[in-house]
Motif scaffolding. Sequence first.
Motif, PDB file in Angstrom:
ATOM      1  N   THR A 118      15.140  -7.182 -10.090  1.00 21.16           N
ATOM      2  CA  THR A 118      15.248  -7.503  -8.667  1.00 21.16           C
ATOM      3  C   THR A 118      15.989  -8.820  -8.475  1.00 21.16           C
ATOM      4  OG1 THR A 118      13.050  -8.439  -8.716  1.00 21.16           O
ATOM      5  CG2 THR A 118      13.254  -6.254  -7.758  1.00 21.16           C
TER       6      THR A 118
ATOM      7  N   ALA B 236      18.335  -9.937 -10.283  1.00 21.49           N
ATOM      8  CA  ALA B 236      19.757  -9.628 -10.442  1.00 21.49           C
ATOM      9  C   ALA B 236      20.285  -8.990  -9.165  1.00 21.49           C
ATOM     10  CB  ALA B 236      19.961  -8.700 -11.624  1.00 21.49           C
ATOM     11  N   LYS B 237      19.439  -8.153  -8.555  1.00 15.37           N
ATOM     12  CA  LYS B 237      19.815  -7.499  -7.294  1.00 15.37           C
ATOM     13  C   LYS B 237      20.025  -8.546  -6.203  1.00 15.37           C
ATOM     14  CE  LYS B 237      20.685  -4.616  -4.336  1.00 15.37           C
ATOM     15  NZ  LYS B 237      22.060  -4.166  -4.390  1.00 15.37           N
ATOM     16  N   VAL B 238      19.146  -9.569  -6.214  1.00 13.39           N
ATOM     17  CA  VAL B 238      19.270 -10.664  -5.253  1.00 13.39           C
ATOM     18  C   VAL B 238      20.657 -11.283  -5.371  1.00 13.39           C
ATOM     19  CG1 VAL B 238      18.548 -13.044  -4.886  1.00 13.39           C
ATOM     20  CG2 VAL B 238      16.849 -11.247  -4.953  1.00 13.39           C
ATOM     21  N   ASN B 239      21.126 -11.393  -6.584  1.00 14.78           N
ATOM     22  CA  ASN B 239      22.437 -11.995  -6.776  1.00 14.78           C
ATOM     23  C   ASN B 239      23.568 -11.150  -6.202  1.00 14.78           C
ATOM     24  OD1 ASN B 239      22.134 -14.524  -8.135  1.00 14.78           O
ATOM     25  ND2 ASN B 239      24.124 -14.003  -9.003  1.00 14.78           N
TER      26      ASN B 239
END
Lengths: 143, 236
Positions: free
Chosen positions: B143, B145-148
């Motif tokens: 997650t 990484a998804k935020v990035n």
Amino acid sequence: MTNQEKLAELQVGLDGAVSELGLEFKAELIKGNDVNENVIQVIVDEREEFPVYVTVDSGQILCVSHLWTEQEVKPEKRTEMLDAMLTISIPMPLSAFSKLGNQYLIFGALGKRAPVNEVIEEIATLSENTLTAVEEFATYLKS
Amino acid sequence: MGFFSKLFTAVRGAASEAGDALIDPQAIRILEQEIRDSKQSLDQAKENLTKVIAQQMAVERDVKRLQKTLSEYEGYAIQALDKGDEALATEIADKIADIENELEAQQSVLNGFKNSVSNLKHTINDTERSVKSMEREINVVKTTAKVNEAKEVAAAQFSGTTSSLRNAAESLERVKKRQQERTDRMNAALQMQREEAGDGLQDKLKEAGIISANASSNSVLERLKQRRQPKDPISQ
């Protein structure tokens, strides 16, 4: 309540919410490849450059805001900056520093059952701390 | 290598080598495989536990049966002694000794089973906990990484640049400038409102003859001079 249900509930509660200090939020759900990778992006009024991201996993609600990247750090000041970040982590209310890849970030975590109003305050605090951190750490960053 | 250090490598290794990649998908896949393996051995362990518990129950039944038989034969022996039949009593005593030996053997088997059941339960609990925390850690990594990725979208949307070009200090300047502009606007509005209210009051006071309509610098100077005069005799 599943993680995704909680995330959806938070998105509804955060969108249009106003913090104690009068900061207005816009919250949008950003879908990932997998439902478990969904993220809420919260834009705090007048601070569009520093959105706060909210994720829910089995143990916690995680609120993350991005600071600066490795490339922005003055290489000769790097150690001093890291030392300062560690030192200030405890006195800084409710937030802590972290790093993901080349990105420095600031985050706060809440228990999964935290109600929306607590998440609102967490985001407001995180947003304040983000601006303060960028301002205070400017001396370590390339201008 | 422990799970945590592998996770650490997965998060860290990729970034330092590939620059932008935040997590090493290959390393994450390996970790996910490890979780699947752990779950499989967990299922195996649970199946074993069921078998051991079944065996333990069988031995428990044996032990109870032997205890019952033992007390029955003890009753017979006492009855034989009561009747003065020493020979029969001795024969029964032999039988009792046999039963006691068997009981002792079964009891120790039962204790062994009890121990392994408790050990297995312990292992299963520990493994379940660690599988859960492994899953949680992997989820957090994914997650975040998804935020990035979300950040890239947001950065392009709000400042017309991608995050690699976004500079934290400049962004802060923009935010501060915007906040300053708003404060200025608010102050200006406040000022205007105050002046309007003030002017209105002045007009009303003039109309009512409370203040002089044609106050000039001369009249003000005159008034100030008059106010100074009483001091003059003292200073002279």
